[in-house]
Enzyme design. Structure first.
Site, mmCIF file in Angstrom:
data_model
loop_
_atom_site.group_PDB
_atom_site.id
_atom_site.type_symbol
_atom_site.label_atom_id
_atom_site.label_comp_id
_atom_site.label_asym_id
_atom_site.label_seq_id
_atom_site.Cartn_x
_atom_site.Cartn_y
_atom_site.Cartn_z
ATOM 1 N N LYS A 1 0.747 -1.014 0.084
ATOM 2 C CA LYS A 1 0.008 0.015 0.023
ATOM 3 C C LYS A 1 1.032 1.007 -0.026
ATOM 4 O O LYS A 1 0.550 2.287 -0.584
ATOM 5 C CB LYS A 1 -0.787 0.010 1.270
ATOM 6 C CG LYS A 1 -1.508 1.256 1.300
ATOM 7 C CD LYS A 1 -2.426 1.349 2.736
ATOM 8 C CE LYS A 1 -1.733 1.374 4.149
ATOM 9 N NZ LYS A 1 -1.273 2.750 4.322
ATOM 10 N N ASN A 2 1.922 1.270 0.808
ATOM 11 C CA ASN A 2 2.479 2.520 1.147
ATOM 12 C C ASN A 2 4.038 2.605 -0.051
ATOM 13 O O ASN A 2 4.548 3.695 0.078
ATOM 14 C CB ASN A 2 3.286 2.447 2.470
ATOM 15 C CG ASN A 2 2.376 2.647 3.593
ATOM 16 O OD1 ASN A 2 1.145 3.080 3.247
ATOM 17 N ND2 ASN A 2 2.684 2.115 4.820
ATOM 18 N N ARG B 1 -4.719 10.425 4.742
ATOM 19 C CA ARG B 1 -3.749 11.233 5.287
ATOM 20 C C ARG B 1 -2.591 11.362 3.984
ATOM 21 O O ARG B 1 -2.140 12.274 3.632
ATOM 22 C CB ARG B 1 -2.916 11.357 6.208
ATOM 23 C CG ARG B 1 -3.741 10.833 7.684
ATOM 24 C CD ARG B 1 -2.674 10.704 8.730
ATOM 25 N NE ARG B 1 -1.683 11.670 8.750
ATOM 26 C CZ ARG B 1 -1.983 13.032 9.144
ATOM 27 N NH1 ARG B 1 -3.326 13.189 9.624
ATOM 28 N NH2 ARG B 1 -1.223 13.887 9.156
ATOM 29 N N CYS C 1 -5.225 12.531 13.773
ATOM 30 C CA CYS C 1 -5.122 10.917 13.467
ATOM 31 C C CYS C 1 -5.146 10.458 14.680
ATOM 32 O O CYS C 1 -4.450 10.776 15.816
ATOM 33 C CB CYS C 1 -3.908 10.686 12.587
ATOM 34 S SG CYS C 1 -3.574 9.042 12.342
ATOM 35 N N ARG D 1 0.452 14.258 13.527
ATOM 36 C CA ARG D 1 0.832 13.940 12.259
ATOM 37 C C ARG D 1 0.881 15.270 11.521
ATOM 38 O O ARG D 1 0.400 15.267 10.300
ATOM 39 C CB ARG D 1 0.267 12.885 11.478
ATOM 40 C CG ARG D 1 0.388 11.512 12.520
ATOM 41 C CD ARG D 1 -0.181 10.506 11.845
ATOM 42 N NE ARG D 1 0.586 9.965 10.454
ATOM 43 C CZ ARG D 1 0.123 9.060 9.688
ATOM 44 N NH1 ARG D 1 -1.044 8.359 9.896
ATOM 45 N NH2 ARG D 1 0.745 8.644 8.530
ATOM 46 N N ASP E 1 4.786 0.289 11.902
ATOM 47 C CA ASP E 1 3.640 -0.453 11.569
ATOM 48 C C ASP E 1 3.432 -1.614 11.862
ATOM 49 O O ASP E 1 2.401 -2.642 11.805
ATOM 50 C CB ASP E 1 3.504 -0.332 10.050
ATOM 51 C CG ASP E 1 3.139 1.175 9.752
ATOM 52 O OD1 ASP E 1 3.518 1.399 8.460
ATOM 53 O OD2 ASP E 1 3.209 1.767 10.361
ATOM 54 N N VAL F 1 8.078 6.499 17.209
ATOM 55 C CA VAL F 1 8.139 7.177 15.734
ATOM 56 C C VAL F 1 6.745 8.011 15.973
ATOM 57 O O VAL F 1 6.578 9.179 15.486
ATOM 58 C CB VAL F 1 7.575 6.255 14.422
ATOM 59 C CG1 VAL F 1 7.460 7.029 13.398
ATOM 60 C CG2 VAL F 1 9.150 5.841 14.273
ATOM 61 N N ARG G 1 -8.708 -0.835 5.068
ATOM 62 C CA ARG G 1 -7.913 0.195 4.320
ATOM 63 C C ARG G 1 -6.281 -0.253 3.725
ATOM 64 O O ARG G 1 -5.808 0.242 3.008
ATOM 65 C CB ARG G 1 -7.519 1.221 5.203
ATOM 66 C CG ARG G 1 -8.840 2.277 5.618
ATOM 67 C CD ARG G 1 -8.519 3.401 6.459
ATOM 68 N NE ARG G 1 -7.612 4.038 5.686
ATOM 69 C CZ ARG G 1 -6.912 5.132 6.128
ATOM 70 N NH1 ARG G 1 -6.987 5.645 7.460
ATOM 71 N NH2 ARG G 1 -5.971 5.951 5.643
HETATM 72 C C1 EPZ Z 1 4.376 6.924 6.499
HETATM 73 O O1 EPZ Z 1 3.529 7.645 7.116
HETATM 74 C C2 EPZ Z 1 3.139 5.778 6.394
HETATM 75 N N1 EPZ Z 1 2.028 5.935 5.497
HETATM 76 C C3 EPZ Z 1 2.895 5.232 7.629
HETATM 77 O O2 EPZ Z 1 2.081 4.085 7.675
HETATM 78 C C4 EPZ Z 1 4.006 4.673 8.694
HETATM 79 O O3 EPZ Z 1 3.533 4.653 10.198
HETATM 80 C C5 EPZ Z 1 5.077 6.009 8.845
HETATM 81 O O4 EPZ Z 1 5.345 6.540 7.443
HETATM 82 C C6 EPZ Z 1 6.338 5.685 9.467
HETATM 83 O O5 EPZ Z 1 6.793 4.618 9.040
HETATM 84 C C7 EPZ Z 1 2.538 5.858 4.195
HETATM 85 O O6 EPZ Z 1 3.560 5.660 3.832
HETATM 86 C C8 EPZ Z 1 1.345 6.248 3.424
HETATM 87 P P1 EPZ Z 1 6.272 10.139 8.615
HETATM 88 P P2 EPZ Z 1 3.993 9.368 7.017
HETATM 89 O O7 EPZ Z 1 6.069 11.472 8.012
HETATM 90 O O8 EPZ Z 1 4.767 9.561 6.150
HETATM 91 C C9 EPZ Z 1 6.629 13.319 11.865
HETATM 92 C C10 EPZ Z 1 0.302 2.516 7.907
HETATM 93 O O9 EPZ Z 1 -0.316 1.990 9.032
HETATM 94 N N2 EPZ Z 1 6.411 14.697 10.924
HETATM 95 O O10 EPZ Z 1 7.495 9.370 8.347
HETATM 96 O O11 EPZ Z 1 2.847 10.102 7.340
HETATM 97 C C11 EPZ Z 1 5.234 12.542 12.182
HETATM 98 O O12 EPZ Z 1 4.264 13.221 13.100
HETATM 99 C C12 EPZ Z 1 0.757 3.970 8.090
HETATM 100 O O13 EPZ Z 1 0.363 2.028 6.887
HETATM 101 C C13 EPZ Z 1 6.224 15.740 11.325
HETATM 102 O O14 EPZ Z 1 6.414 16.252 12.577
HETATM 103 O O15 EPZ Z 1 4.872 9.208 8.531
HETATM 104 C C14 EPZ Z 1 5.945 11.286 12.827
HETATM 105 O O16 EPZ Z 1 5.820 11.484 14.319
HETATM 106 C C15 EPZ Z 1 0.294 4.596 9.410
HETATM 107 N N3 EPZ Z 1 6.128 16.764 10.278
HETATM 108 C C16 EPZ Z 1 7.309 11.313 12.185
HETATM 109 O O17 EPZ Z 1 7.623 12.690 11.757
HETATM 110 C C17 EPZ Z 1 6.016 16.305 9.099
HETATM 111 O O18 EPZ Z 1 5.772 17.310 8.173
HETATM 112 C C18 EPZ Z 1 7.283 10.357 11.192
HETATM 113 O O19 EPZ Z 1 6.380 10.438 10.371
HETATM 114 C C19 EPZ Z 1 6.077 15.035 8.733
HETATM 115 C C20 EPZ Z 1 6.283 13.987 9.786
#
Ligand code: EPZ
Length: 416
Positions: free
Chosen positions: A22-23, A91, A115, A120, A303, A325, A395
């Site tokens: 998916k990702n 998202r 979320c 996030r 995840d 994370v 999802r």
């Molecule tokens: C991706 O989300 C995945 N989703 C998530 O999978 C996964 O949990 C996550 O990466 C971490 O591995 C997709 O790829 C579609 P991040 P993403 O930006 O990109 C903070 C699932 O279950 N952050 O790497 O949204 C954030 O809050 C989903 O399939 C900021 O502060 O995650 C988090 O604490 C859930 N500001 C950390 O960074 C930003 O602008 C990492 O989030 C961006 C992120």
């Protein structure tokens, strides 16, 4: 609303085919916005989130065909606005922001909102686009971004962000000059996207490391590409065997993407053997309790944290699970407690005291991976588990109950 009914206590055996990731599919389908003409993507999973991204892309005017193998043509885009109604359901819709600004010079994308697993924010995506010269405003819950042409920049991500890296890597492909992304995400899904972009004519180096360099080009061309296997789905099935006992073979997974999990599960007493086209996973003895700390890739995947916690709930001792994370990814704990688990949360850690057996109970899914952990708990529990709000599981897992039934589990979806 549908529910899952699970009768626990059955060992798993047989083969399961792992679906596309998916990702990886989500950002790759968004990359079609960077060019005109038909792009063809193979091994796309059949999921609610894929249907949402298809709706979003066609709302811009892109032509979309197929399932499993999907074709996308963004030659005639008429809109560059991603509505709140669509974005609030997923998202990852934020992944259209970079490609739209880069190709069309304008984008209006709803902010994703809150979320279950954490705040996030998308501030790092926005800051990076501003560093590339985009004029970005937040208006009425929308990100409005404009740029005649983005320009290359040296960007340092304060946090390693997966979709942030993907969004800006896509945008940088059509920017003027060179962009360097530092503290970039190294996930296999980022590498899959980079490979697809390179086959479209992009100039990218360093994907898979924490420094990615992109030399912008004037235009890209459409391609035919494949989505990598879903390492999180594969990990979920591996932990399922850990909980129920048994012996299964995962077909089509990539064991290189699962190294940290394989080591952890071996430490917990499981036998894991690479076989042709996949992995053989078995457990016969007791579950040894192990500690887990989630980290960006190649660390332990956040995840898979909930699923691993469910397994440690029936381990032979104490396990400390630390989530680094996301700030609020323990929603599954209270549901596992309803099944008799012994877990205490202290800040970012959960102390899990293993018990001999969980007991079936009515439980509620709160997010995608929490729902997977509750299904696994139900498979290992004594008696019946009724899981509600299963729209979360659809999802991110393709026909999970059918795949588990084929492995011998007693699980069915019922209309409530
Ligand atoms: C991706 O989300 C995945 N989703 C998530 O999978 C996964 O949990 C996550 O990466 C971490 O591995 C997709 O790829 C579609 P991040 P993403 O930006 O990109 C903070 C699932 O279950 N952050 O790497 O949204 C954030 O809050 C989903 O399939 C900021 O502060 O995650 C988090 O604490 C859930 N500001 C950390 O960074 C930003 O602008 C990492 O989030 C961006 C992120």
């Amino acid at each position: 609303m549908d529910k899952m009914i699970i009768q626990g206590g059955r060992r798993l055996s047989g083969e399961v085919q792992i679906s596309g990731a998916k990702n990886a599919a989500l950002p790759i389908m968004c990359s079609a916005l960077l060019t005109e003409g038909w792009n063809t993507y193979h091994n796309v999973p059949d999921l609610v989130d894929i249907r949402t991204i298809k709706k979003l892309l066609s709302s811009f005017g892109a032509a979309i065909e197929g399932e499993g193998t999907i074709r996308v043509n963004a030659a005639n885009l008429t809109h560059c606005e991603a509505s709140y109604d669509l974005v609030k359901t997923m998202r990852a819709s934020i992944l259209v922001l970079g490609p739209l600004v880069a190709r069309m010079g304008v984008a209006r994308v709803s902010l994703p909102g809150g979320c279950a697993i954490g705040a996030r924010p998308v501030n790092l995506h926005i800051k990076a686009l501003q560093d590339m010269g985009a004029d970005v405003e937040l208006k009425a819950g929308y990100v409005e971004a404009r740029a005649k042409r983005l320009r290359g920049a040296d960007i340092f991500f304060d946090l390693s962000t997966v979709t942030g890296t993907e969004n800006i890597m896509m945008a940088a492909c059509l920017a003027e000059g060179t962009t360097v992304l530092r503290n970039a995400a190294r996930e296999p899904e980022v590498v899959n996207l980079a490979e697809v972009l390179k086959s479209m004519g992009a100039m990218i180096s360093g994907a898979g490391t924490d420094v990615i360099t992109i030399n912008g080009v004037d235009r890209l061309h459409p391609v035919e590409a494949s989505i990598i296997p879903d390492r999180i789905e594969a990990g979920t099935f591996m932990i399922a065997v850990g909980m129920t006992g048994g012996d299964i073979t995962l077909k089509g997974c990539n064991s290189l993407h699962l190294e940290v999990l394989i080591n952890k599960l071996r430490d917990a007493g499981m036998e894991i053997t690479p076989v042709a086209g996949g992995l053989r996973v078995a457990r016969s003895g007791s579950i040894r309790s192990v500690d887990v700390k989630t980290l960006p890739y190649p660390g332990f995947a956040t995840d898979l944290q909930a699923q691993m916690m469910a397994m440690m709930a029936v381990g032979d001792g104490l396990s400390v699970i630390t989530e680094t994370v996301f700030e609020n990814r323990f929603m599954h704990v209270s549901e596992l407690l309803r099944m008799g688990a012994d877990i205490v949360v202290q800040g970012h850690s959960a102390i899990v005291k293993g018990i001999p057996t969980l007991r079936g109970a009515p439980v509620m899914a709160t997010d995608l991976r929490a729902s997977a952990s509750l299904i696994l708990a139900g498979l290992a529990a004594e008696g019946k588990t009724e899981l509600s709000r299963i729209y979360h599981i659809d999802r991110g897992y393709q026909s999970i109950e059918k795949k588990l039934s084929a492995l011998g589990a007693d699980i069915k979806r019922v209309q409530a």
